[in-house]
Motif scaffolding. Structure first.
Motif, PDB file in Angstrom:
ATOM      1  N   PRO A 125     -35.786  32.711   2.971  1.00 11.93           N
ATOM      2  CA  PRO A 125     -34.396  33.186   3.074  1.00 11.93           C
ATOM      3  C   PRO A 125     -33.365  32.065   3.063  1.00 11.93           C
ATOM      4  CG  PRO A 125     -35.549  33.465   5.164  1.00 11.93           C
ATOM      5  CD  PRO A 125     -36.577  33.078   4.163  1.00 11.93           C
ATOM      6  N   TRP A 126     -33.793  30.832   3.350  1.00  9.54           N
ATOM      7  CA  TRP A 126     -32.855  29.715   3.338  1.00  9.54           C
ATOM      8  C   TRP A 126     -32.270  29.513   1.945  1.00  9.54           C
ATOM      9  CZ3 TRP A 126     -32.783  24.962   0.820  1.00  9.54           C
ATOM     10  CH2 TRP A 126     -31.828  24.041   1.270  1.00  9.54           C
ATOM     11  N   PHE A 127     -33.009  29.890   0.895  1.00  4.32           N
ATOM     12  CA  PHE A 127     -32.519  29.713  -0.472  1.00  4.32           C
ATOM     13  C   PHE A 127     -31.452  30.736  -0.850  1.00  4.32           C
ATOM     14  CE2 PHE A 127     -36.854  27.792  -0.909  1.00  4.32           C
ATOM     15  CZ  PHE A 127     -36.443  26.520  -1.247  1.00  4.32           C
ATOM     16  N   ASN A 128     -31.350  31.827  -0.111  1.00  5.92           N
ATOM     17  CA  ASN A 128     -30.352  32.856  -0.429  1.00  5.92           C
ATOM     18  C   ASN A 128     -28.943  32.268  -0.403  1.00  5.92           C
ATOM     19  OD1 ASN A 128     -32.395  34.740  -0.598  1.00  5.92           O
ATOM     20  ND2 ASN A 128     -32.083  35.551   1.475  1.00  5.92           N
ATOM     21  N   GLY A 129     -28.188  32.489  -1.479  1.00 13.17           N
ATOM     22  CA  GLY A 129     -26.832  31.969  -1.569  1.00 13.17           C
ATOM     23  C   GLY A 129     -26.767  30.544  -2.095  1.00 13.17           C
ATOM     24  N   ARG A 130     -27.889  29.848  -2.101  1.00 14.62           N
ATOM     25  CA  ARG A 130     -27.921  28.476  -2.617  1.00 14.62           C
ATOM     26  C   ARG A 130     -28.439  28.422  -4.056  1.00 14.62           C
ATOM     27  NH1 ARG A 130     -29.064  28.026   2.913  1.00 14.62           N
ATOM     28  NH2 ARG A 130     -27.853  26.378   3.968  1.00 14.62           N
ATOM     29  N   THR A 131     -29.206  29.426  -4.437  1.00 10.94           N
ATOM     30  CA  THR A 131     -29.730  29.531  -5.792  1.00 10.94           C
ATOM     31  C   THR A 131     -29.964  30.994  -6.102  1.00 10.94           C
ATOM     32  OG1 THR A 131     -31.597  29.007  -7.255  1.00 10.94           O
ATOM     33  CG2 THR A 131     -32.058  29.130  -4.914  1.00 10.94           C
ATOM     34  N   THR A 132     -29.922  31.350  -7.377  1.00 11.72           N
ATOM     35  CA  THR A 132     -30.127  32.745  -7.768  1.00 11.72           C
ATOM     36  C   THR A 132     -31.610  33.087  -7.916  1.00 11.72           C
ATOM     37  OG1 THR A 132     -29.923  32.153 -10.111  1.00 11.72           O
ATOM     38  CG2 THR A 132     -27.914  32.838  -8.962  1.00 11.72           C
ATOM     39  N   ILE A 133     -32.490  32.084  -7.773  1.00 15.09           N
ATOM     40  CA  ILE A 133     -33.929  32.306  -7.910  1.00 15.09           C
ATOM     41  C   ILE A 133     -34.530  32.578  -6.538  1.00 15.09           C
ATOM     42  CG2 ILE A 133     -36.124  31.265  -8.592  1.00 15.09           C
ATOM     43  CD1 ILE A 133     -34.582  29.598 -10.640  1.00 15.09           C
ATOM     44  N   ALA A 134     -35.296  33.641  -6.432  1.00 17.24           N
ATOM     45  CA  ALA A 134     -35.986  33.973  -5.185  1.00 17.24           C
ATOM     46  C   ALA A 134     -37.460  33.616  -5.350  1.00 17.24           C
ATOM     47  CB  ALA A 134     -35.825  35.455  -4.871  1.00 17.24           C
ATOM     48  N   PRO A 135     -37.896  32.455  -4.873  1.00 12.30           N
ATOM     49  CA  PRO A 135     -39.271  32.014  -5.108  1.00 12.30           C
ATOM     50  C   PRO A 135     -40.247  32.596  -4.089  1.00 12.30           C
ATOM     51  CG  PRO A 135     -38.121  30.348  -3.857  1.00 12.30           C
ATOM     52  CD  PRO A 135     -37.121  31.455  -4.109  1.00 12.30           C
ATOM     53  N   THR A 136     -41.514  32.528  -4.436  1.00 12.47           N
ATOM     54  CA  THR A 136     -42.574  32.827  -3.481  1.00 12.47           C
ATOM     55  C   THR A 136     -42.917  31.531  -2.759  1.00 12.47           C
ATOM     56  OG1 THR A 136     -43.449  34.584  -4.888  1.00 12.47           O
ATOM     57  CG2 THR A 136     -44.934  33.671  -3.244  1.00 12.47           C
ATOM     58  N   THR A 137     -42.933  31.570  -1.419  1.00  9.19           N
ATOM     59  CA  THR A 137     -43.078  30.327  -0.633  1.00  9.19           C
ATOM     60  C   THR A 137     -44.269  30.418   0.328  1.00  9.19           C
ATOM     61  OG1 THR A 137     -41.554  31.179   1.040  1.00  9.19           O
ATOM     62  CG2 THR A 137     -40.593  29.897  -0.752  1.00  9.19           C
ATOM     63  N   PRO A 138     -45.469  30.467  -0.193  1.00  5.30           N
ATOM     64  CA  PRO A 138     -46.637  30.605   0.683  1.00  5.30           C
ATOM     65  C   PRO A 138     -46.954  29.310   1.436  1.00  5.30           C
ATOM     66  CG  PRO A 138     -47.343  30.287  -1.561  1.00  5.30           C
ATOM     67  CD  PRO A 138     -45.846  30.392  -1.608  1.00  5.30           C
ATOM     68  N   ASP A 139     -47.671  29.466   2.541  1.00 10.01           N
ATOM     69  CA  ASP A 139     -48.159  28.305   3.293  1.00 10.01           C
ATOM     70  C   ASP A 139     -49.670  28.226   3.112  1.00 10.01           C
ATOM     71  OD1 ASP A 139     -48.306  26.139   5.120  1.00 10.01           O
ATOM     72  OD2 ASP A 139     -48.893  27.548   6.700  1.00 10.01           O
ATOM     73  N   PHE A 140     -50.155  27.039   2.744  1.00 16.01           N
ATOM     74  CA  PHE A 140     -51.582  26.854   2.518  1.00 16.01           C
ATOM     75  C   PHE A 140     -52.172  25.863   3.528  1.00 16.01           C
ATOM     76  CE2 PHE A 140     -49.870  27.826  -1.792  1.00 16.01           C
ATOM     77  CZ  PHE A 140     -50.499  29.055  -1.970  1.00 16.01           C
ATOM     78  N   SER A 141     -51.735  25.953   4.757  1.00 18.71           N
ATOM     79  CA  SER A 141     -52.243  25.042   5.792  1.00 18.71           C
ATOM     80  C   SER A 141     -53.746  25.173   5.950  1.00 18.71           C
ATOM     81  CB  SER A 141     -51.562  25.323   7.135  1.00 18.71           C
ATOM     82  OG  SER A 141     -50.177  25.065   7.054  1.00 18.71           O
ATOM     83  N   ALA A 142     -54.260  26.396   5.882  1.00 19.04           N
ATOM     84  CA  ALA A 142     -55.696  26.607   6.057  1.00 19.04           C
ATOM     85  C   ALA A 142     -56.510  25.949   4.956  1.00 19.04           C
ATOM     86  CB  ALA A 142     -55.989  28.113   6.096  1.00 19.04           C
ATOM     87  N   GLN A 143     -55.902  25.748   3.803  1.00 17.30           N
ATOM     88  CA  GLN A 143     -56.595  25.105   2.674  1.00 17.30           C
ATOM     89  C   GLN A 143     -56.271  23.620   2.564  1.00 17.30           C
ATOM     90  OE1 GLN A 143     -54.688  27.881   2.356  1.00 17.30           O
ATOM     91  NE2 GLN A 143     -56.258  29.464   2.087  1.00 17.30           N
ATOM     92  N   GLY A 144     -55.502  23.092   3.530  1.00 12.19           N
ATOM     93  CA  GLY A 144     -55.185  21.667   3.533  1.00 12.19           C
ATOM     94  C   GLY A 144     -53.926  21.290   2.788  1.00 12.19           C
ATOM     95  N   PHE A 145     -53.078  22.281   2.467  1.00 13.52           N
ATOM     96  CA  PHE A 145     -51.805  22.031   1.786  1.00 13.52           C
ATOM     97  C   PHE A 145     -50.667  22.706   2.564  1.00 13.52           C
ATOM     98  CE2 PHE A 145     -55.086  22.105  -1.532  1.00 13.52           C
ATOM     99  CZ  PHE A 145     -54.853  20.916  -2.208  1.00 13.52           C
ATOM    100  N   PRO A 146     -50.292  22.156   3.714  1.00 12.23           N
ATOM    101  CA  PRO A 146     -49.281  22.821   4.537  1.00 12.23           C
ATOM    102  C   PRO A 146     -47.881  22.775   3.918  1.00 12.23           C
ATOM    103  CG  PRO A 146     -49.794  20.670   5.440  1.00 12.23           C
ATOM    104  CD  PRO A 146     -50.775  20.914   4.342  1.00 12.23           C
ATOM    105  N   LEU A 147     -47.164  23.880   4.074  1.00 10.64           N
ATOM    106  CA  LEU A 147     -45.743  23.921   3.702  1.00 10.64           C
ATOM    107  C   LEU A 147     -44.967  23.169   4.768  1.00 10.64           C
ATOM    108  CD1 LEU A 147     -43.388  25.221   1.987  1.00 10.64           C
ATOM    109  CD2 LEU A 147     -43.455  27.109   3.644  1.00 10.64           C
ATOM    110  N   VAL A 148     -44.062  22.248   4.335  1.00  6.81           N
ATOM    111  CA  VAL A 148     -43.304  21.469   5.324  1.00  6.81           C
ATOM    112  C   VAL A 148     -41.802  21.664   5.198  1.00  6.81           C
ATOM    113  CG1 VAL A 148     -45.090  19.717   5.594  1.00  6.81           C
ATOM    114  CG2 VAL A 148     -43.303  19.409   3.857  1.00  6.81           C
ATOM    115  N   GLY A 149     -41.329  22.339   4.139  1.00  9.66           N
ATOM    116  CA  GLY A 149     -39.885  22.548   4.026  1.00  9.66           C
ATOM    117  C   GLY A 149     -39.467  22.931   2.626  1.00  9.66           C
ATOM    118  N   GLY A 150     -38.157  22.871   2.416  1.00  5.48           N
ATOM    119  CA  GLY A 150     -37.611  23.214   1.109  1.00  5.48           C
ATOM    120  C   GLY A 150     -36.309  22.491   0.846  1.00  5.48           C
ATOM    121  N   ARG A 151     -35.906  22.435  -0.381  1.00  9.44           N
ATOM    122  CA  ARG A 151     -34.627  21.834  -0.761  1.00  9.44           C
ATOM    123  C   ARG A 151     -34.141  22.491  -2.047  1.00  9.44           C
ATOM    124  NH1 ARG A 151     -38.045  17.368  -2.581  1.00  9.44           N
ATOM    125  NH2 ARG A 151     -37.922  17.231  -4.864  1.00  9.44           N
ATOM    126  N   VAL A 152     -32.932  22.171  -2.442  1.00  9.72           N
ATOM    127  CA  VAL A 152     -32.365  22.652  -3.706  1.00  9.72           C
ATOM    128  C   VAL A 152     -32.123  21.453  -4.613  1.00  9.72           C
ATOM    129  CG1 VAL A 152     -30.374  23.744  -4.807  1.00  9.72           C
ATOM    130  CG2 VAL A 152     -31.312  24.711  -2.704  1.00  9.72           C
TER     131      VAL A 152
END
Length: 271
Positions: free
Chosen positions: A165-192
């Motif tokens: 939801p942080w991307f709302n209003g900052r970009t017109t693209i609504a991405p899928t933002t999964p977390d893969f911590s269990a597989q060793g690829f943790p989500l740590v944040g986002g930017r534009v």
């Protein structure tokens, strides 16, 4: 001289360099052996050069190409199916150059129109490849810029329901933002980032000490390469619907490909 349709087509193809080596050699021998055919060939070259000098360099429009081809097809069909001889008076009064140059002009027009199609296609192809390379380089540059910043993200979070939801209003693209911590690829944040002059979302993941930037762009008109290595950095891209996801990292290609597979499966599952 009278030239049959088959010879006319072969001669036109010979003039455009479209014959096989064997066919071209056979045509060259005929031209040397038949003075009238040699004269015909020279005049064909002169006419072609004259048309090239006066015609515009840009490809003809689709409407113009269609009109020319329709006109040529109609004329040639009428000539082929008509078996009735013309009145003698008509033959005597007709301009002999009309019968002589008509088939040549038709063949040249077909070649020029076909060249317009081919030229337009290859120009479009080159422009598309150039734009794809530009977009890919912009994605890489943004990733490297993030690495030298104090933090590679604008929002720090491992929670998908916080980053998305942080991307709302900052970009017109609504991405899928999964977390893969269990597989060793943790989500740590986002930017534009700004890619192709548009603000786009970027999700940041970690793999040990390596940073993975996942940039999301629209894929309606440009297809990015599935895999690239640019100055030692790996870029893996895939498409989901009208969006292209590009994972960029100095992580080895095997692990980056594994990460991309996880992401693709999540997208396929609607996660």
């Amino acid at each position: 001289m009278t030239i049959d349709n088959e010879t006319l087509l072969l001669l036109n193809a010979y003039h455009d360099g479209e014959l096989s080596p064997v066919e071209a050699l056979s045509m060259e021998r005929r031209i040397k052996a038949e003075p009238e055919l040699a004269a015909f060939t020279r005049q064909l070259c002169e006419l072609s050069s004259g048309l090239s000098e006066i015609l515009p360099g840009d490809p003809a429009s689709s409407r113009l190409r269609g009109s020319i081809l329709a006109s040529i097809t109609t004329d040639l069909t009428q000539d082929d199916v008509s078996n009735e001889p013309e009145p003698e008076s008509s033959l005597q009064s007709a301009d002999p150059r009309r019968a002589y140059w008509g088939p040549i002009a038709a063949a040249l027009a077909i070649g020029l129109v076909g060249g317009g199609f081919a030229g337009g296609y290859f120009t479009h192809l080159a422009q598309t490849e150039t734009r794809a390379a530009t977009i890919e380089n912009e994605i890489l540059t943004a990733h490297l810029r993030g690495l030298i910043a104090p933090q590679p993200f604008d929002i720090a979070s491992s929670e998908s329901h916080v980053v998305k939801p942080w991307f709302n209003g900052r970009t017109t693209i609504a991405p899928t933002t999964p977390d893969f911590s269990a597989q060793g690829f943790p989500l740590v944040g986002g930017r534009v980032d700004v890619i192709d002059r548009k603000p786009v979302p970027v999700m940041i993941y970690k793999r040990r000490q390596h940073t993975i930037s996942v940039t999301v762009t629209t894929s309606t008109d440009v297809a990015l390469p599935a895999q690239s290595v640019i100055d030692g950095t790996n870029v893996t891209s895939w498409t989901d619907g009208n969006l292209t996801y590009s994972a960029v990292s100095d992580l080895n290609l095997g692990e980056l490909s594994s990460f991309a597979d996880l992401y693709r499966k999540r997208l396929a599952g609607g996660g």
